[in-house]
Design a protein around this motif. Structure first.
Motif, PDB file in Angstrom:
ATOM      1  N   ALA A   6      -2.783 -15.223  -8.939  1.00  0.00           N
ATOM      2  CA  ALA A   6      -3.398 -14.171  -8.129  1.00  0.00           C
ATOM      3  C   ALA A   6      -2.409 -13.031  -7.965  1.00  0.00           C
ATOM      4  O   ALA A   6      -1.199 -13.185  -8.218  1.00  0.00           O
ATOM      5  N   THR A   7      -2.918 -11.904  -7.531  1.00  0.00           N
ATOM      6  CA  THR A   7      -2.072 -10.735  -7.240  1.00  0.00           C
ATOM      7  C   THR A   7      -2.055 -10.515  -5.737  1.00  0.00           C
ATOM      8  O   THR A   7      -3.095 -10.567  -5.082  1.00  0.00           O
ATOM      9  N   VAL A   8      -0.848 -10.292  -5.184  1.00  0.00           N
ATOM     10  CA  VAL A   8      -0.734  -9.988  -3.765  1.00  0.00           C
ATOM     11  C   VAL A   8      -1.245  -8.566  -3.559  1.00  0.00           C
ATOM     12  O   VAL A   8      -0.634  -7.604  -4.017  1.00  0.00           O
ATOM     13  N   ALA A   9      -2.386  -8.443  -2.882  1.00  0.00           N
ATOM     14  CA  ALA A   9      -3.018  -7.133  -2.735  1.00  0.00           C
ATOM     15  C   ALA A   9      -2.489  -6.381  -1.514  1.00  0.00           C
ATOM     16  O   ALA A   9      -2.078  -5.230  -1.621  1.00  0.00           O
ATOM     17  N   THR A  10      -2.506  -7.025  -0.352  1.00  0.00           N
ATOM     18  CA  THR A  10      -2.145  -6.334   0.893  1.00  0.00           C
ATOM     19  C   THR A  10      -1.452  -7.284   1.857  1.00  0.00           C
ATOM     20  O   THR A  10      -1.917  -8.412   2.051  1.00  0.00           O
ATOM     21  N   TRP A  11      -0.375  -6.827   2.458  1.00  0.00           N
ATOM     22  CA  TRP A  11       0.252  -7.536   3.577  1.00  0.00           C
ATOM     23  C   TRP A  11      -0.219  -6.873   4.864  1.00  0.00           C
ATOM     24  O   TRP A  11      -0.085  -5.656   5.045  1.00  0.00           O
ATOM     25  N   PHE A  12      -0.795  -7.678   5.773  1.00  0.00           N
ATOM     26  CA  PHE A  12      -1.249  -7.158   7.053  1.00  0.00           C
ATOM     27  C   PHE A  12      -0.135  -7.199   8.103  1.00  0.00           C
ATOM     28  O   PHE A  12      -0.256  -6.579   9.156  1.00  0.00           O
ATOM     29  N   LYS A  13       0.917  -7.962   7.836  1.00  0.00           N
ATOM     30  CA  LYS A  13       2.048  -8.084   8.748  1.00  0.00           C
ATOM     31  C   LYS A  13       3.335  -7.730   8.015  1.00  0.00           C
ATOM     32  O   LYS A  13       3.421  -7.834   6.784  1.00  0.00           O
ATOM     33  N   GLN A  14       4.355  -7.327   8.773  1.00  0.00           N
ATOM     34  CA  GLN A  14       5.654  -6.989   8.217  1.00  0.00           C
ATOM     35  C   GLN A  14       6.721  -7.886   8.838  1.00  0.00           C
ATOM     36  O   GLN A  14       6.510  -8.471   9.907  1.00  0.00           O
TER      37      GLN A  14
END
Length: 499
Positions: free
Chosen positions: A17-25
């Motif tokens: 899979a591809t990491v699309a979006t991080w909602f947390k930092q």
């Protein structure tokens, strides 16, 4: 102590899979099951929840990285100070007294299923001030496919309801607050529940589209404003761009005709009820089917004498050995699988300018429920025995009536059987279940006089109806399919000999 966040199981035959979006930092506080990031495969979008409450430490797989199953995504540090995410501290003041002597636990919308981004709160089983046990059902959500029960994440007192009945919530919204711990005190019942703020907050922030979607839009010169996003918070996914690229220009929708005036003495006797999401989806999909497919129906009738005799002879032995009742549906399912091998276009679908032939049969069995019509899917029905089919139909039928079917159990069907005969229907034209190209309608079994070898006999007869997409299935194929089903049912031995 730190906990690893790894790539979950992605599904059959999907290995990366591809990491699309991080909602947390890194450094952000996270709660248990709060969404950390979103992964994109060639089939679906997968959200990754936090396994524990704590603080997000290192992000190992950045946005755009390709990762395999079980690959390390990030680490989370446990800690009391990080047990609740920052938004929890901004809860309405009315909830503050409830946390006195205990912890405030947010009740969030659970995972709704692939491509489902919102739900409607249909029923609250508990009221503010009620004591609840862990895993006790708090409320029920209704999506356009299934009903989802929401259990309590902790034992305590229901302190606040943030999404009342009738509210529409997104996949990351907060529903309520539970005051857990021995000192939990119920919030004042007089306090009016605050409206759900999560959807509004989500609508006001920037939503980053999937990287693959941005790339494809740039290649095809498609404006993002013309693409309807199916991802989280309206995020545009790759499949949304593909759909927009192949979709014909929509015709202007005709204005809905206004409702005729109703006399005052009739109006007071009417009741107006909002359509459920399931009923809205049924209406939309059936109309889409009529607007899209070149739908035609062909009819035949079948003499069920041999099937009924076979059933009568072996039903007790069958149930004793297999623990399942021998019904008619397994015979019809087997007969359809047999006919689909000879007429594969009935088991195919149109994708743009291509025809996709399925070398398997995922049989949809339409089932009526108190909420409306649903179609659970029996996967690989062509590889199953009579006993396996009967067990699967009974189990999925019960789950359908109880509203327990998951999204996955109603997706991927290649052909559908609908039995209106259980309600007394003698003849009807079933509507296709898109993108399928065929649906078989069963009807009531009725004794009728038939001419057999020059003599009039009373036989148990049933009308059969095959609705099909004439764009892909010709009349010859449709008639051949129905005749093969008829032959297999009138002489079930043909099924054993593959004739």
């Amino acid at each position: 102590m730190s906990t690893e966040v790894r790539v979950p199981t992605l599904g059959e035959s999907v290995t990366e899979a591809t990491v699309a979006t991080w909602f947390k930092q890194p450094g952000d506080a996270v709660a248990v099951d709060e969404m950390l990031c979103e992964l994109e495969t060639d089939k679906v979008t997968v959200e990754v929840p936090s396994p524990i409450a704590g603080t997000l430490g290192e992000i190992v797989a950045a946005e755009g990285d390709t990762v395999g199953v079980d690959a390390l995504l990030a680490t989370i540090s446990e800690g009391g100070a990080a047990a609740a995410p920052a938004p929890a501290a901004e809860a309405a003041p009315a909830a503050a007294p409830a946390a006195s002597g205990g912890d405030a636990v947010d009740v969030m919308v659970p995972t709704l299923g692939e491509s489902v981004t919102e739900a409607t709160v249909s029923t609250w089983f508990k009221a503010v001030g009620d004591t609840v046990a862990q895993d006790e059902m708090l409320c029920e959500l209704e999506t356009d496919k299934v009903s989802v029960e929401v259990p309590s994440p902790a034992a305590g007192v229901l302190a606040e309801i943030t999404a009342p009945e009738g509210a529409t919530v997104d996949a990351s919204a907060k529903l309520a607050v539970i005051s857990s711990g021995a000192g939990a005190v119920a919030a004042a019942p007089a306090a009016a529940p605050a409206p759900a703020a999560a959807p509004a907050a989500a609508a006001g922030k920037d939503v980053e589209n999937a990287p693959s979607a941005n790339k494809l839009m740039a290649e095809k010169g498609i404006d993002a404003a013309n693409v309807a996003g199916s991802g989280r918070d309206g995020r545009i996914m790759k499949e949304d761009v593909l759909k927009a690229a192949t979709a014909p220009a929509p015709a202007p929708a005709p204005a809905a005709a206004p409702r005729a005036p109703v006399p005052a003495d009739d109006a007071v006797r009417e009741e107006r009820v909002k359509m459920t999401k399931l009923r809205q989806t049924i209406a939309r999909r059936l109309k889409e089917s009529q607007n899209t497919a070149a739908m035609l129906t062909t009819y035949n009738e079948v003499d069920l004498t041999e099937v009924m005799a076979l059933r009568k002879e072996y039903k007790d032995l069958f149930e004793k050995k297999h623990g399942a009742r021998l019904g008619f549906m397994s015979f019809f399912t087997k007969a359809c699988c047999h006919a689909l091998k000879e007429v594969p276009e009935v088991n195919a679908e149109i994708d743009g300018t291509d025809v996709v032939y399925k070398n398997y049969v995922h049989m949809g069995i339409a089932a009526g429920t108190p909420q409306g019509l649903v179609v659970p899917v029996i996967r690989d029905a062509d590889q199953m025995s009579f006993a396996d089919i009967e067990k699967a139909i009974a189990e999925k039928g019960k789950r359908a009536r109880d509203g327990k079917l998951s999204m996955a159990e109603m997706q991927g069907g290649t052909f559908t059987i609908s039995n209106g005969g259980v309600y007394g229907s003698l003849m009807s034209s079933p509507i296709l279940n898109p993108p399928q190209s065929g649906i078989l309608g069963m009807h009531k079994i009725q004794d009728r006089p038939m001419v057999i070898n020059g003599e009039i006999k009373i036989r148990p007869m049933m009308y059969l109806a095959l609705s099909y997409d004439h764009r892909i299935v010709d009349g010859k194929g449709a008639v051949t399919f129905l005749v093969r089903v008829k032959e297999a049912l009138e002489d079930p031995r043909r099924l054993l000999m593959d004739l």
